[in-house]
Design a protein around this motif. Structure first.
Motif, mmCIF file in Angstrom:
data_model
loop_
_atom_site.group_PDB
_atom_site.id
_atom_site.type_symbol
_atom_site.label_atom_id
_atom_site.label_comp_id
_atom_site.label_asym_id
_atom_site.label_seq_id
_atom_site.Cartn_x
_atom_site.Cartn_y
_atom_site.Cartn_z
ATOM 1 N N GLY A 289 -14.516 -4.288 -4.950
ATOM 2 C CA GLY A 289 -15.661 -4.465 -5.831
ATOM 3 C C GLY A 289 -15.663 -3.584 -7.056
ATOM 4 N N GLU A 290 -14.659 -2.726 -7.203
ATOM 5 C CA GLU A 290 -14.658 -1.831 -8.357
ATOM 6 C C GLU A 290 -14.103 -2.496 -9.610
ATOM 7 O OE1 GLU A 290 -10.877 1.032 -8.298
ATOM 8 O OE2 GLU A 290 -11.826 0.944 -6.322
ATOM 9 N N GLY A 291 -13.424 -3.622 -9.456
ATOM 10 C CA GLY A 291 -12.799 -4.297 -10.595
ATOM 11 C C GLY A 291 -11.329 -3.946 -10.676
ATOM 12 N N ALA A 292 -10.542 -4.880 -11.186
ATOM 13 C CA ALA A 292 -9.094 -4.684 -11.239
ATOM 14 C C ALA A 292 -8.742 -3.441 -12.052
ATOM 15 C CB ALA A 292 -8.421 -5.906 -11.851
ATOM 16 N N ILE A 293 -7.967 -2.547 -11.444
ATOM 17 C CA ILE A 293 -7.502 -1.363 -12.147
ATOM 18 C C ILE A 293 -6.321 -1.742 -13.043
ATOM 19 C CG2 ILE A 293 -8.249 0.241 -10.359
ATOM 20 C CD1 ILE A 293 -5.337 0.259 -9.324
ATOM 21 N N PRO A 294 -6.016 -0.936 -14.053
ATOM 22 C CA PRO A 294 -4.764 -1.153 -14.780
ATOM 23 C C PRO A 294 -3.594 -1.175 -13.797
ATOM 24 C CG PRO A 294 -6.132 0.405 -15.962
ATOM 25 C CD PRO A 294 -6.811 0.160 -14.648
ATOM 26 N N PHE A 295 -2.666 -2.111 -13.997
ATOM 27 C CA PHE A 295 -1.627 -2.342 -12.998
ATOM 28 C C PHE A 295 -0.728 -1.122 -12.859
ATOM 29 C CE2 PHE A 295 1.973 -4.353 -10.918
ATOM 30 C CZ PHE A 295 1.334 -5.219 -10.045
ATOM 31 N N PRO A 296 -0.582 -0.589 -11.629
ATOM 32 C CA PRO A 296 0.115 0.685 -11.442
ATOM 33 C C PRO A 296 1.628 0.566 -11.623
ATOM 34 C CG PRO A 296 -1.343 0.171 -9.585
ATOM 35 C CD PRO A 296 -1.201 -1.074 -10.396
ATOM 36 N N THR A 297 2.244 1.707 -11.895
ATOM 37 C CA THR A 297 3.697 1.795 -11.844
ATOM 38 C C THR A 297 4.133 1.802 -10.385
ATOM 39 O OG1 THR A 297 3.733 4.199 -11.718
ATOM 40 C CG2 THR A 297 3.685 3.222 -13.933
ATOM 41 N N PRO A 298 5.411 1.521 -10.099
ATOM 42 C CA PRO A 298 5.878 1.635 -8.714
ATOM 43 C C PRO A 298 5.642 3.027 -8.133
ATOM 44 C CG PRO A 298 7.464 0.404 -10.010
ATOM 45 C CD PRO A 298 6.450 0.930 -10.978
ATOM 46 N N GLU A 299 5.801 4.057 -8.956
ATOM 47 C CA GLU A 299 5.598 5.432 -8.479
ATOM 48 C C GLU A 299 4.121 5.671 -8.140
ATOM 49 O OE1 GLU A 299 9.245 4.955 -10.632
ATOM 50 O OE2 GLU A 299 7.168 4.594 -11.286
ATOM 51 N N GLU A 300 3.229 5.195 -8.987
ATOM 52 C CA GLU A 300 1.801 5.340 -8.702
ATOM 53 C C GLU A 300 1.421 4.575 -7.439
ATOM 54 O OE1 GLU A 300 0.146 5.801 -13.310
ATOM 55 O OE2 GLU A 300 0.414 3.812 -12.402
ATOM 56 N N ALA A 301 2.000 3.401 -7.273
ATOM 57 C CA ALA A 301 1.686 2.599 -6.097
ATOM 58 C C ALA A 301 2.166 3.281 -4.813
ATOM 59 C CB ALA A 301 2.326 1.220 -6.222
ATOM 60 N N SER A 302 3.357 3.854 -4.844
ATOM 61 C CA SER A 302 3.903 4.486 -3.640
ATOM 62 C C SER A 302 3.123 5.733 -3.247
ATOM 63 C CB SER A 302 5.380 4.848 -3.859
ATOM 64 O OG SER A 302 5.510 5.828 -4.873
ATOM 65 N N ALA A 303 2.422 6.338 -4.209
ATOM 66 C CA ALA A 303 1.662 7.559 -3.923
ATOM 67 C C ALA A 303 0.244 7.267 -3.435
ATOM 68 C CB ALA A 303 1.602 8.434 -5.182
ATOM 69 N N TYR A 304 -0.139 5.999 -3.382
ATOM 70 C CA TYR A 304 -1.521 5.684 -3.007
ATOM 71 C C TYR A 304 -1.744 5.975 -1.519
ATOM 72 C CZ TYR A 304 -5.980 3.406 -2.471
ATOM 73 O OH TYR A 304 -7.301 3.178 -2.203
ATOM 74 N N PRO A 305 -2.837 6.696 -1.154
ATOM 75 C CA PRO A 305 -3.099 7.058 0.250
ATOM 76 C C PRO A 305 -3.843 5.949 0.997
ATOM 77 C CG PRO A 305 -4.708 8.119 -1.165
ATOM 78 C CD PRO A 305 -3.788 7.350 -2.082
ATOM 79 N N TRP A 306 -3.111 5.036 1.593
ATOM 80 C CA TRP A 306 -3.720 3.881 2.235
ATOM 81 C C TRP A 306 -4.419 4.246 3.540
ATOM 82 C CZ3 TRP A 306 -4.181 -0.872 0.156
ATOM 83 C CH2 TRP A 306 -3.378 -1.177 -0.947
ATOM 84 N N THR A 307 -5.539 3.554 3.801
ATOM 85 C CA THR A 307 -6.153 3.579 5.122
ATOM 86 C C THR A 307 -5.870 2.232 5.792
ATOM 87 O OG1 THR A 307 -8.265 2.626 4.415
ATOM 88 C CG2 THR A 307 -8.004 5.020 4.207
ATOM 89 N N GLU A 308 -6.053 2.174 7.097
ATOM 90 C CA GLU A 308 -5.835 0.916 7.808
ATOM 91 C C GLU A 308 -6.815 -0.159 7.346
ATOM 92 O OE1 GLU A 308 -3.352 0.044 9.816
ATOM 93 O OE2 GLU A 308 -2.546 1.983 9.189
ATOM 94 N N GLU A 309 -8.056 0.246 7.048
ATOM 95 C CA GLU A 309 -9.044 -0.720 6.570
ATOM 96 C C GLU A 309 -8.616 -1.313 5.234
ATOM 97 O OE1 GLU A 309 -12.839 1.109 6.397
ATOM 98 O OE2 GLU A 309 -13.182 1.005 8.556
ATOM 99 N N GLU A 310 -8.064 -0.479 4.371
ATOM 100 C CA GLU A 310 -7.629 -0.984 3.070
ATOM 101 C C GLU A 310 -6.432 -1.914 3.202
ATOM 102 O OE1 GLU A 310 -8.870 2.474 -0.111
ATOM 103 O OE2 GLU A 310 -7.115 2.802 1.156
ATOM 104 N N ARG A 311 -5.527 -1.602 4.085
ATOM 105 C CA ARG A 311 -4.383 -2.496 4.293
ATOM 106 C C ARG A 311 -4.851 -3.856 4.809
ATOM 107 N NH1 ARG A 311 0.322 -0.019 3.456
ATOM 108 N NH2 ARG A 311 0.459 2.251 3.682
ATOM 109 N N ALA A 312 -5.835 -3.843 5.697
ATOM 110 C CA ALA A 312 -6.377 -5.104 6.194
ATOM 111 C C ALA A 312 -7.086 -5.868 5.074
ATOM 112 C CB ALA A 312 -7.334 -4.841 7.350
ATOM 113 N N LEU A 313 -7.700 -5.153 4.150
ATOM 114 C CA LEU A 313 -8.430 -5.773 3.049
ATOM 115 C C LEU A 313 -7.520 -6.607 2.166
ATOM 116 C CD1 LEU A 313 -11.286 -5.789 1.646
ATOM 117 C CD2 LEU A 313 -10.427 -3.907 0.226
#
Length: 372
Positions: A289-313
């Motif tokens: 619901g926050e709105g599409a963020i600027p599309f991340p670099t591969p490095e930014e994406a790999s550093a994202y701290p995922w939770t299980e709820e977010e992966r399911a989302l």
């Protein structure tokens, strides 16, 4: 099966570290390239209040794309009718047709709060069709998403206070009548938009389920675009409902279906997966619901701290993105085509670097023309 054409759906993505003007320039450049690669049409989506998406006014982006190209069809994928009147839509696309005759597609979409809640998903895993297409469990978070503060703000800014959009079927009927020059109110007073009445635009309906959009497209005898990339679990239901509702019209004697897919093609599977790494956090930002963020670099994406709820989302969208070398993606697109009977496939590709996005479309076009 004989090959079917490929088309482009562009959200005008803004990459992290960049800005909207650069994204719009990239769109014009990609459109020129897509025409050279042999894509049939170039559609522009409509999204609002998203930091990572620059396609807020499709008619203006369509004008820029059509001006920069020669023959490729250009249109909306889709105009959101909850935010505009039928007359304003016909006038905009009437002007576009006058400037670029015979090249404009008017894709119509619903917007705002749904009239009925989406069907809930049952427990369990996704399934594969007999043709090998993966259908994930149904996403059930749309109702919560519509309650987000950003979405409420969007509605308040896009509609006049107290305004309520008419039924979608009524809006489509009014647009068709205004385009045909046959519109009249209950008292018999006629309305003929100038430009607009008699415009040579192809009208499409876009939809994500077997609901109102599919039924309206079929009943009106219009071509239908089903969104596997938005709602992959219901794509087969959507095209089936459309075909069951179809009635021949002046536009079509038989049903015509386009189906969309999220695609990233790289020189090999591993490289493609790296290029597509930003997709999951980008989808998470939309679904939260926050709105599409600027599309991340591969490095930014790999550093994202995922939770299980977010992966399911984001699981249904990530699992149905077609990522890999050209032959890998072509095989998955062929399964999508077999499962839906698509007459056309609409490809949406987002990578952080513009050159990688252009290259992805080029590699896919070459492989599709060879193997598709």
């Amino acid at each position: 099966m004989p090959p079917v054409p490929l088309s482009v759906l562009d959200l005008v993505p803004v990459s992290s570290g960049s800005d909207a003007p650069a994204a719009l320039r990239n769109t014009v450049d990609l459109a020129r390239a897509a025409e050279e690669f042999g894509y049939r049409r170039y559609w522009v989506a409509e999204h609002h209040l998203n930091p990572g998406v620059g396609s807020s006014v499709p008619a203006l982006v369509i004008q820029a794309v059509a001006q920069a190209t020669r023959e490729i069809r250009v249109g909306s994928g889709a105009v959101l009718l909850g935010h505009q009147t039928p007359l304003s839509v016909v006038e905009q696309f009437g002007i576009l047709d006058a400037l670029f005759p015979g090249r404009i597609d008017l894709g119509l979409g619903r917007s705002g709060r749904p009239r009925k809640a989406p069907a809930a998903a049952g427990p369990g895993q996704g399934t594969f069709t007999d043709e090998g297409l993966y259908l994930p469990p149904r996403f059930t978070g749309f109702a919560q998403l519509l309650q987000s503060p950003r979405f409420r703000l969007q509605l308040s800014l896009l509609q006049q206070p107290g305004a309520e959009a008419p039924a979608y079927e009524e809006q489509v009927a009014d647009i068709l009548a205004l385009l045909a020059g046959t519109y009249a109110d209950e008292d018999g007073t006629e309305a003929r938009p100038v430009p607009g009445a008699g415009a040579d635009v192809d009208v499409w309906v876009l939809g994500s389920s077997a609901g109102e959009s599919a039924e309206v497209a079929g009943a009106r005898g219009l071509p239908f675009a089903a969104n596997y990339h938005v709602s992959p679990s219901s794509v087969v239901e959507a095209v089936t409902a459309y075909r069951q509702a179809f009635r021949p019209s002046w536009a079509l004697a038989e049903p015509y279906v386009a189906v969309s897919a999220d695609v990233v093609v790289g020189p090999d599977d591993e490289a493609a997966r790296r290029l597509a790494a930003g997709y999951a956090p980008w989808v998470r930002s939309i679904r939260s619901g926050e709105g599409a963020i600027p599309f991340p670099t591969p490095e930014e994406a790999s550093a994202y701290p995922w939770t299980e709820e977010e992966r399911a989302l984001v699981g249904d969208r990530v699992d149905t993105q077609f990522v890999g070398a050209a032959e890998t993606v072509v095989e998955r697109l062929r399964a999508l085509r077999r499962a839906t009977g698509a007459d056309e496939l609409v490809i949406t590709t987002i990578t952080h670097d513009h050159a990688d996005r252009v290259r992805s479309y080029e590699l896919l076009a070459r492989a599709w023309h060879k193997w598709g």
